[in-house]
Design a protein around this motif. Structure first.
Motif, mmCIF file in Angstrom:
data_model
loop_
_atom_site.group_PDB
_atom_site.id
_atom_site.type_symbol
_atom_site.label_atom_id
_atom_site.label_comp_id
_atom_site.label_asym_id
_atom_site.label_seq_id
_atom_site.Cartn_x
_atom_site.Cartn_y
_atom_site.Cartn_z
ATOM 1 N N SER A 9 -8.707 -2.243 30.209
ATOM 2 C CA SER A 9 -10.046 -2.470 29.662
ATOM 3 C C SER A 9 -9.977 -3.253 28.360
ATOM 4 C CB SER A 9 -10.772 -1.142 29.451
ATOM 5 O OG SER A 9 -10.120 -0.356 28.470
ATOM 6 N N VAL A 10 -8.964 -2.969 27.517
ATOM 7 C CA VAL A 10 -8.809 -3.712 26.261
ATOM 8 C C VAL A 10 -8.412 -5.158 26.555
ATOM 9 C CG1 VAL A 10 -7.461 -3.919 24.128
ATOM 10 C CG2 VAL A 10 -8.278 -1.678 24.888
ATOM 11 N N PHE A 11 -7.523 -5.356 27.518
ATOM 12 C CA PHE A 11 -7.112 -6.710 27.898
ATOM 13 C C PHE A 11 -8.306 -7.533 28.381
ATOM 14 C CE2 PHE A 11 -6.012 -9.303 31.667
ATOM 15 C CZ PHE A 11 -5.391 -10.364 31.010
ATOM 16 N N LEU A 12 -9.120 -6.950 29.280
ATOM 17 C CA LEU A 12 -10.291 -7.666 29.783
ATOM 18 C C LEU A 12 -11.272 -7.970 28.654
ATOM 19 C CD1 LEU A 12 -10.971 -5.763 33.143
ATOM 20 C CD2 LEU A 12 -10.050 -8.066 32.875
ATOM 21 N N GLY A 13 -11.437 -7.011 27.744
ATOM 22 C CA GLY A 13 -12.332 -7.232 26.622
ATOM 23 C C GLY A 13 -11.854 -8.351 25.719
ATOM 24 N N ALA A 14 -10.536 -8.416 25.477
ATOM 25 C CA ALA A 14 -9.979 -9.463 24.616
ATOM 26 C C ALA A 14 -10.088 -10.827 25.289
ATOM 27 C CB ALA A 14 -8.525 -9.135 24.294
ATOM 28 N N GLU A 43 4.711 -5.973 26.969
ATOM 29 C CA GLU A 43 6.078 -5.435 27.034
ATOM 30 C C GLU A 43 6.308 -4.744 28.373
ATOM 31 O OE1 GLU A 43 6.940 -2.731 23.912
ATOM 32 O OE2 GLU A 43 9.021 -2.400 24.536
ATOM 33 N N ARG A 44 5.316 -3.983 28.844
ATOM 34 C CA ARG A 44 5.469 -3.283 30.116
ATOM 35 C C ARG A 44 5.554 -4.261 31.280
ATOM 36 N NH1 ARG A 44 1.006 -0.318 30.212
ATOM 37 N NH2 ARG A 44 -0.075 -1.276 31.983
ATOM 38 N N LEU A 45 4.771 -5.339 31.224
ATOM 39 C CA LEU A 45 4.750 -6.331 32.299
ATOM 40 C C LEU A 45 5.859 -7.370 32.174
ATOM 41 C CD1 LEU A 45 0.891 -6.973 32.449
ATOM 42 C CD2 LEU A 45 2.248 -5.579 34.028
ATOM 43 N N SER A 46 6.457 -7.420 31.000
ATOM 44 C CA SER A 46 7.523 -8.403 30.713
ATOM 45 C C SER A 46 7.022 -9.834 30.850
ATOM 46 C CB SER A 46 8.740 -8.177 31.638
ATOM 47 O OG SER A 46 9.272 -6.885 31.447
ATOM 48 N N VAL A 47 5.759 -10.072 30.467
ATOM 49 C CA VAL A 47 5.188 -11.428 30.457
ATOM 50 C C VAL A 47 4.295 -11.564 29.224
ATOM 51 C CG1 VAL A 47 5.186 -11.698 32.975
ATOM 52 C CG2 VAL A 47 3.169 -10.754 31.853
ATOM 53 N N ARG A 52 -1.300 -17.585 21.644
ATOM 54 C CA ARG A 52 -1.993 -17.317 20.389
ATOM 55 C C ARG A 52 -1.523 -18.294 19.320
ATOM 56 N NH1 ARG A 52 -1.143 -12.105 22.576
ATOM 57 N NH2 ARG A 52 0.912 -11.896 21.617
ATOM 58 N N THR A 53 -2.497 -18.899 18.651
ATOM 59 C CA THR A 53 -2.215 -19.726 17.478
ATOM 60 C C THR A 53 -3.118 -19.235 16.360
ATOM 61 O OG1 THR A 53 -3.906 -21.396 17.927
ATOM 62 C CG2 THR A 53 -1.775 -21.697 18.999
ATOM 63 N N THR A 54 -3.013 -19.822 15.201
ATOM 64 C CA THR A 54 -3.859 -19.402 14.079
ATOM 65 C C THR A 54 -5.319 -19.770 14.319
ATOM 66 O OG1 THR A 54 -3.350 -21.496 12.961
ATOM 67 C CG2 THR A 54 -1.995 -19.561 12.415
ATOM 68 N N ARG A 55 -5.577 -20.734 15.210
ATOM 69 C CA ARG A 55 -6.947 -21.192 15.419
ATOM 70 C C ARG A 55 -7.534 -20.837 16.781
ATOM 71 N NH1 ARG A 55 -7.114 -27.387 13.024
ATOM 72 N NH2 ARG A 55 -6.495 -26.882 10.877
ATOM 73 N N ALA A 56 -6.693 -20.580 17.763
ATOM 74 C CA ALA A 56 -7.212 -20.384 19.121
ATOM 75 C C ALA A 56 -6.413 -19.323 19.869
ATOM 76 C CB ALA A 56 -7.187 -21.698 19.886
ATOM 77 N N GLN A 57 -7.019 -18.836 20.935
ATOM 78 C CA GLN A 57 -6.389 -17.839 21.800
ATOM 79 C C GLN A 57 -6.805 -18.146 23.238
ATOM 80 O OE1 GLN A 57 -6.779 -13.529 20.850
ATOM 81 N NE2 GLN A 57 -7.801 -13.396 22.864
ATOM 82 N N SER A 58 -5.865 -18.182 24.151
ATOM 83 C CA SER A 58 -6.179 -18.452 25.551
ATOM 84 C C SER A 58 -5.196 -17.694 26.429
ATOM 85 C CB SER A 58 -6.096 -19.956 25.840
ATOM 86 O OG SER A 58 -4.773 -20.436 25.607
ATOM 87 N N LEU A 59 -5.579 -17.510 27.670
ATOM 88 C CA LEU A 59 -4.719 -16.822 28.620
ATOM 89 C C LEU A 59 -3.600 -17.740 29.095
ATOM 90 C CD1 LEU A 59 -7.413 -15.044 30.833
ATOM 91 C CD2 LEU A 59 -5.765 -13.890 29.342
ATOM 92 N N THR A 60 -2.418 -17.154 29.246
ATOM 93 C CA THR A 60 -1.338 -17.889 29.887
ATOM 94 C C THR A 60 -1.602 -17.922 31.390
ATOM 95 O OG1 THR A 60 -0.023 -15.897 30.251
ATOM 96 C CG2 THR A 60 0.284 -17.058 28.142
ATOM 97 N N GLU A 61 -0.758 -18.640 32.116
ATOM 98 C CA GLU A 61 -0.925 -18.695 33.576
ATOM 99 C C GLU A 61 -0.788 -17.294 34.161
ATOM 100 O OE1 GLU A 61 1.620 -21.508 35.457
ATOM 101 O OE2 GLU A 61 1.081 -20.879 37.481
ATOM 102 N N THR A 65 -3.723 -14.837 36.028
ATOM 103 C CA THR A 65 -3.520 -14.124 37.297
ATOM 104 C C THR A 65 -3.793 -12.636 37.124
ATOM 105 O OG1 THR A 65 -1.855 -15.726 38.016
ATOM 106 C CG2 THR A 65 -1.845 -13.579 39.098
ATOM 107 N N PHE A 66 -3.267 -12.074 36.037
ATOM 108 C CA PHE A 66 -3.468 -10.653 35.765
ATOM 109 C C PHE A 66 -4.954 -10.357 35.524
ATOM 110 C CE2 PHE A 66 -2.018 -6.528 35.048
ATOM 111 C CZ PHE A 66 -2.508 -6.006 33.858
#
Length: 307
Positions: A9-14, A43-47, A52-61, A65-66
């Motif tokens: 739920s926290v991941f989806l919210g972020a 850490e649990r998913l090992s991915v 994350r940068t100082t100005r932006a945040q986006s999902l990795t590939e 998928t997650f």
């Protein structure tokens, strides 16, 4: 399991908020708590889930998928909760219903059979019995009852409607014996009272003009403990009968019986749906109660006009 769901739920919210700062505000958490939750999840998913940068945040590939998988999981959980709590639009499973024999056959069954046509995932197990049944012991989801509810403890009830009685007779009887015009005239007629077990005849009940109720003990040479048998006896000219409107509607429409004393309202009973008290009413029970509330008033008054 709870921590894993919280992390989702926290991941989806972020991901939806676009930043940990906005997510913390929307979720009611500190920015540090959001960051630590995402870190433990990565850490649990090992991915890595976020770029994350100082100005932006986006999902990795992998994060995208997650994200899509988590959305599907949450949607399925919401659908299951809605179904189990009675909010689902497609009721499923076997619906077990108990109803009085005649009322069930003539008024309840047509409604419930029609309901199963609307909901293809529902199955109907309709049982006819005039005696009270134990809903828990018999595993009954819903019961339809006539009149007072002597066993209301542990039950929830909803009034479905009420029915009047009709005093009627065959045209041949009226031609031979005359039409009663007042309640006092009943003493000079052959009447067909309903006799419960033991032979005690039930009085006929009428509403008076001032709103009170008067009960008349009627006599006759024939006493029967079956309403259909009384109706058949009346059709055959044996006397006057006082029967539920829903039972004699078709005979009145066809002319096999004639209604008399129409200026005096003969009183019947209320009809209820009852089910075991529970915090959450299953969807199959909820939609059935709603359909019975909608359809029963017409069927109790004039079944021949019911849709």
């Amino acid at each position: 399991m709870v921590d894993r769901l919280n992390g989702i739920s926290v991941f989806l919210g972020a991901a939806d908020a676009g930043s940990f700062a906005r997510a913390s505000e929307q979720l009611g958490l500190t920015r540090s708590a959001v960051g630590k939750t995402i870190a433990r999840l990565e850490e649990r998913l090992s991915v890595r889930l976020f770029n994350r940068t100082t100005r932006a945040q986006s999902l990795t590939e992998e994060g995208q998928t997650f994200y899509e998988c988590c959305q599907r999981i949450v949607a399925e959980l919401d659908a299951v909760e809605a179904m189990l709590s009675g909010g689902g639009r497609s009721p499923t499973g076997v619906l077990r219903v108990s109803a009085p024999v005649l009322l069930g056959r003539l008024c309840v069954a047509p409604v419930l059979v029609g309901l199963t046509r609307q909901h293809s995932l529902m199955e109907l197990d309709l049982r006819f019995a005039d005696q009270l049944v134990d809903l828990v012991e018999e595993r009954i989801d819903l019961a339809v009852r006539i009149g007072p509810l002597p066993d209301r403890a542990g039950l929830t009830a909803s009034r479905l409607g009420a029915f009047d009685m009709k005093v009627c007779a065959a045209p041949a009887y009226i031609a031979a014996r005359g039409r009663p015009s007042d309640l006092d005239d009943l003493s000079g007629h052959d009447c067909l009272p309903y006799a419960r077990r033991g032979g005690r005849a039930e009085p006929w009940r009428f509403a008076t003009k001032d709103g009170a109720v008067t009960e008349l003990s009627v006599g006759g040479r024939i006493r029967l403990d079956d309403l259909e048998a009384i109706a058949e006896a009346a059709i055959n000219g044996a006397g006057l009968a006082c029967l539920p409107a829903w039972l004699v509607d078709s005979q009145l429409q066809s002319g096999r019986l004639v209604s008399v004393l129409d200026d005096h309202r003969a009183l019947g009973n209320s009809v209820y749906a009852v089910w075991s008290q529970t915090a959450h009413v299953p969807s199959k029970v909820r939609v059935t109660i709603d359909e019975l509330r909608r359809c029963m008033p017409v069927r109790l008054a004039r079944p021949s006009e019911a849709p």
